[in-house]
Design a protein around this motif. Structure first.
Motif, PDB file in Angstrom:
ATOM      1  N   ALA A  53       4.107   9.932  -7.307  1.00 49.79           N
ATOM      2  CA  ALA A  53       5.051  10.133  -8.414  1.00 49.79           C
ATOM      3  C   ALA A  53       4.325  10.564  -9.680  1.00 49.79           C
ATOM      4  O   ALA A  53       4.776  11.465 -10.398  1.00 49.79           O
ATOM      5  N   GLU A  54       3.178   9.941  -9.962  1.00 49.89           N
ATOM      6  CA  GLU A  54       2.415  10.292 -11.166  1.00 49.89           C
ATOM      7  C   GLU A  54       1.881  11.725 -11.096  1.00 49.89           C
ATOM      8  O   GLU A  54       1.825  12.426 -12.110  1.00 49.89           O
ATOM      9  N   GLU A  55       1.508  12.147  -9.888  1.00 51.14           N
ATOM     10  CA  GLU A  55       1.050  13.536  -9.711  1.00 51.14           C
ATOM     11  C   GLU A  55       2.194  14.510 -10.033  1.00 51.14           C
ATOM     12  O   GLU A  55       1.992  15.541 -10.669  1.00 51.14           O
ATOM     13  N   LEU A  56       3.394  14.149  -9.583  1.00 55.01           N
ATOM     14  CA  LEU A  56       4.569  14.992  -9.838  1.00 55.01           C
ATOM     15  C   LEU A  56       4.908  15.033 -11.327  1.00 55.01           C
ATOM     16  O   LEU A  56       5.305  16.072 -11.858  1.00 55.01           O
ATOM     17  N   VAL A  57       4.735  13.890 -12.001  1.00 55.53           N
ATOM     18  CA  VAL A  57       4.974  13.840 -13.447  1.00 55.53           C
ATOM     19  C   VAL A  57       4.035  14.792 -14.166  1.00 55.53           C
ATOM     20  O   VAL A  57       4.428  15.543 -15.062  1.00 55.53           O
ATOM     21  N   ALA A  58       2.762  14.767 -13.744  1.00 52.40           N
ATOM     22  CA  ALA A  58       1.745  15.636 -14.352  1.00 52.40           C
ATOM     23  C   ALA A  58       2.090  17.111 -14.166  1.00 52.40           C
ATOM     24  O   ALA A  58       1.740  17.958 -14.999  1.00 52.40           O
ATOM     25  N   ALA A  67       9.627  13.045  -9.181  1.00 49.94           N
ATOM     26  CA  ALA A  67       8.817  11.845  -9.460  1.00 49.94           C
ATOM     27  C   ALA A  67       9.691  10.589  -9.424  1.00 49.94           C
ATOM     28  O   ALA A  67       9.300   9.563  -8.851  1.00 49.94           O
ATOM     29  N   ILE A  68      10.874  10.684 -10.011  1.00 51.07           N
ATOM     30  CA  ILE A  68      11.770   9.515 -10.037  1.00 51.07           C
ATOM     31  C   ILE A  68      12.215   9.146  -8.627  1.00 51.07           C
ATOM     32  O   ILE A  68      12.326   7.962  -8.285  1.00 51.07           O
ATOM     33  N   ASN A  69      12.443  10.150  -7.788  1.00 50.66           N
ATOM     34  CA  ASN A  69      12.789   9.853  -6.389  1.00 50.66           C
ATOM     35  C   ASN A  69      11.701   9.011  -5.729  1.00 50.66           C
ATOM     36  O   ASN A  69      11.999   8.061  -4.999  1.00 50.66           O
ATOM     37  N   MET A  70      10.427   9.372  -5.979  1.00 49.73           N
ATOM     38  CA  MET A  70       9.300   8.610  -5.424  1.00 49.73           C
ATOM     39  C   MET A  70       9.264   7.190  -5.997  1.00 49.73           C
ATOM     40  O   MET A  70       9.057   6.209  -5.283  1.00 49.73           O
ATOM     41  N   TYR A  71       9.474   7.083  -7.307  1.00 48.15           N
ATOM     42  CA  TYR A  71       9.484   5.764  -7.952  1.00 48.15           C
ATOM     43  C   TYR A  71      10.593   4.882  -7.387  1.00 48.15           C
ATOM     44  O   TYR A  71      10.417   3.674  -7.178  1.00 48.15           O
ATOM     45  N   GLU A  72      11.748   5.484  -7.139  1.00 47.94           N
ATOM     46  CA  GLU A  72      12.868   4.700  -6.617  1.00 47.94           C
ATOM     47  C   GLU A  72      12.573   4.196  -5.201  1.00 47.94           C
ATOM     48  O   GLU A  72      12.970   3.084  -4.841  1.00 47.94           O
ATOM     49  N   LYS A  73      11.888   5.002  -4.429  1.00 46.86           N
ATOM     50  CA  LYS A  73      11.489   4.544  -3.083  1.00 46.86           C
ATOM     51  C   LYS A  73      10.517   3.378  -3.183  1.00 46.86           C
ATOM     52  O   LYS A  73      10.626   2.403  -2.442  1.00 46.86           O
ATOM     53  N   ALA A  74       9.572   3.482  -4.134  1.00 50.05           N
ATOM     54  CA  ALA A  74       8.616   2.387  -4.352  1.00 50.05           C
ATOM     55  C   ALA A  74       9.356   1.143  -4.840  1.00 50.05           C
ATOM     56  O   ALA A  74       9.066   0.009  -4.403  1.00 50.05           O
ATOM     57  N   ALA A  75      10.329   1.345  -5.717  1.00 51.79           N
ATOM     58  CA  ALA A  75      11.115   0.230  -6.256  1.00 51.79           C
ATOM     59  C   ALA A  75      11.868  -0.487  -5.140  1.00 51.79           C
ATOM     60  O   ALA A  75      11.954  -1.724  -5.124  1.00 51.79           O
ATOM     61  N   GLN A  76      12.402   0.293  -4.192  1.00 49.90           N
ATOM     62  CA  GLN A  76      13.138  -0.307  -3.077  1.00 49.90           C
ATOM     63  C   GLN A  76      12.207  -1.183  -2.228  1.00 49.90           C
ATOM     64  O   GLN A  76      12.612  -2.254  -1.751  1.00 49.90           O
ATOM     65  N   ILE A  77      10.960  -0.725  -2.050  1.00 50.16           N
ATOM     66  CA  ILE A  77       9.989  -1.524  -1.281  1.00 50.16           C
ATOM     67  C   ILE A  77       9.736  -2.852  -1.993  1.00 50.16           C
ATOM     68  O   ILE A  77       9.770  -3.928  -1.378  1.00 50.16           O
ATOM     69  N   ILE A 129       0.857  -1.208   0.000  1.00 49.74           N
ATOM     70  CA  ILE A 129       0.000   0.000   0.000  1.00 49.74           C
ATOM     71  C   ILE A 129       0.887   1.250   0.000  1.00 49.74           C
ATOM     72  O   ILE A 129       0.627   2.220  -0.714  1.00 49.74           O
ATOM     73  N   GLU A 130       1.967   1.190   0.793  1.00 45.67           N
ATOM     74  CA  GLU A 130       2.912   2.314   0.851  1.00 45.67           C
ATOM     75  C   GLU A 130       3.537   2.557  -0.526  1.00 45.67           C
ATOM     76  O   GLU A 130       3.655   3.704  -0.979  1.00 45.67           O
ATOM     77  N   ALA A 131       3.892   1.465  -1.196  1.00 52.83           N
ATOM     78  CA  ALA A 131       4.499   1.563  -2.531  1.00 52.83           C
ATOM     79  C   ALA A 131       3.517   2.168  -3.530  1.00 52.83           C
ATOM     80  O   ALA A 131       3.883   3.035  -4.342  1.00 52.83           O
ATOM     81  N   ILE A 132       2.265   1.723  -3.468  1.00 53.12           N
ATOM     82  CA  ILE A 132       1.226   2.235  -4.383  1.00 53.12           C
ATOM     83  C   ILE A 132       1.020   3.736  -4.169  1.00 53.12           C
ATOM     84  O   ILE A 132       0.877   4.508  -5.124  1.00 53.12           O
ATOM     85  N   LYS A 133       1.031   4.159  -2.914  1.00 54.95           N
ATOM     86  CA  LYS A 133       0.878   5.591  -2.603  1.00 54.95           C
ATOM     87  C   LYS A 133       2.037   6.401  -3.181  1.00 54.95           C
ATOM     88  O   LYS A 133       1.852   7.507  -3.708  1.00 54.95           O
ATOM     89  N   LEU A 134       3.238   5.839  -3.067  1.00 52.28           N
ATOM     90  CA  LEU A 134       4.422   6.515  -3.611  1.00 52.28           C
ATOM     91  C   LEU A 134       4.311   6.648  -5.135  1.00 52.28           C
ATOM     92  O   LEU A 134       4.659   7.678  -5.710  1.00 52.28           O
TER      93      LEU A 134
END
Length: 381
Positions: A22-27, A34-44, A13-18
């Motif tokens: 990230a998608e909001e930041l891309v928009a 956005a990539i920082n958020m994606y990388e945190k999700a990737a680490q999870i 759930i935490e990863a999905i929120k990240l």
């Protein structure tokens, strides 16, 4: 177990929120954040062992990076992620990132970085699953080779990668070294007939690879097509010549017709290789742009025609005249050709014959023939 599943669900759930953040930041056009958020999700997902999700995330990250207007920043982010995925031994993901790094570097006309990125991506894909990625791995080697040929520093590497890419496509690269080593072992054992047959097999494999060159190399790289074709034709002729010499060394008259046939075929192939290389070299105007390796190869082919004709006892053409034909107005090319040690040997064979040229042959590196030099020399002694 229930507690474990609950903890895993919470992490997902935490990863999905990240990812949503990230998608909001891309928009909003905030790609770096956005990539920082994606990388945190990737680490999870990495901690959870969810590699399919990880793959999807990196594909999305690559897509965002490709939209960066600041290419230097894009390269920095890609290199940073490549270091992470390489450390984790995620070869397929590393390859995807390297392909994108190659694309960006190519657009920036950084030929060395583009070529090295595509070459490394090719090798990772081969290590991951050669059969599944054979076509892409071959294509990346060809792209790497073609772009590195533009580099004055890594031009020779570029040529080798093109050769490797064509051979990988036809699955020849997996067997080439093994077959050649076997042929040389048979030769050392004086199993001349078996060695000859093995060298002929190698020639046929190069012939098969030659038929794929037009389909594999982009038409815009006309010079690459010319020099690559010439190289494969050279190899076919060279291995046929080695095979003929092996059969000659067997000293069995039943091979006489085959030796003549191989000799004549090789002469025609060497002529074709010389013509293709000359078509390329005649367009080179600046002395510093001449490729020493190509000068050596075209004169080497000329010398081999001289040697084959001596073996056959029949002069079909005058090799040096053929080499210099249509080059009269290109003084630099003529000078470069005449400086080659192989040109000088050819000239000596024409003037005094093969017997009085054996000492020079013994002193000169003969490429593939270096390994069978003693067999070659002994035939003429």
């Amino acid at each position: 177990m229930i507690h474990h599943n609950t903890e895993k669900d919470e992490k997902e759930i935490e990863a999905i929120k990240l990812i949503d953040k990230a998608e909001e930041l891309v928009a909003k056009g905030k790609g770096e954040e956005a990539i920082n958020m994606y990388e945190k999700a990737a680490q999870i997902y990495l901690n959870l062992g969810s590699y399919i999700k990880l793959d999807q995330l990196f594909i999305r990250i690559i897509d965002i990076i490709s939209q960066f207007k600041n290419k230097i920043q894009a390269i920095y982010r890609l290199k940073s992620m490549i270091r992470k995925t390489e450390k984790l031994n995620l070869k397929e993901i590393s390859a995807r990132l390297l392909i994108q790094l190659g694309n960006i570097s190519f657009n920036m006309k950084d030929w060395e970085s583009a070529g090295e990125s595509w070459r490394k991506a090719s090798e990772y894909l081969q290590e991951e699953d050669l059969e599944e990625y054979r076509d892409l791995s071959s294509l990346l080697l060809l792209k790497a080779g073609q772009v590195l040929e533009r580099s004055s520093i890594k031009r020779d590497l570029g040529k080798r990668l093109i050769l490797k890419g064509v051979m990988r496509k036809t699955k020849f690269d997996e067997h080439y070294e093994m077959k050649e080593n076997r042929a040389l072992t048979l030769l050392e054992m004086k199993e001349f007939e078996a060695a000859g047959k093995k060298f002929l097999e190698i020639a046929k494999n190069f012939e098969k690879s030659l038929r794929n060159i037009d389909d594999l190399i982009d038409e815009e790289y006309k010079d690459t097509i010319l020099t690559t074709k010439a190289r494969f034709i050279h190899f076919i002729a060279e291995y046929q010549t080695v095979a003929a010499l092996c059969l000659r060394a067997a000293k069995d008259s039943k091979y006489n017709d085959q030796i003549k046939s191989l000799g004549k075929s090789s002469i025609e192939l060497f002529k074709k290789s010389i013509s293709l290389l000359k078509e390329y070299l005649l367009n080179v105007k600046n002395e510093h742009d001449f490729d020493k390796e190509l000068i050596l190869r075209i004169t080497f082919d000329t010398m081999l025609i001289e040697i084959i004709q001596e073996m056959l006892g029949n002069q079909i053409i005058k090799p040096l005249e053929y080499l210099l034909e249509k080059s009269e107005d290109h003084e630099i090319l003529i000078r470069k050709l005449k400086e080659s040690p192989y040109y000088k040997i050819s000239e000596r064979i024409e003037n005094v014959g093969i017997q009085d040229t054996l000492d020079k042959l013994l002193e000169t590196n003969l490429g593939h023939f270096e390994k069978i030099k003693n067999t070659l020399i002994s035939y003429f002694m």
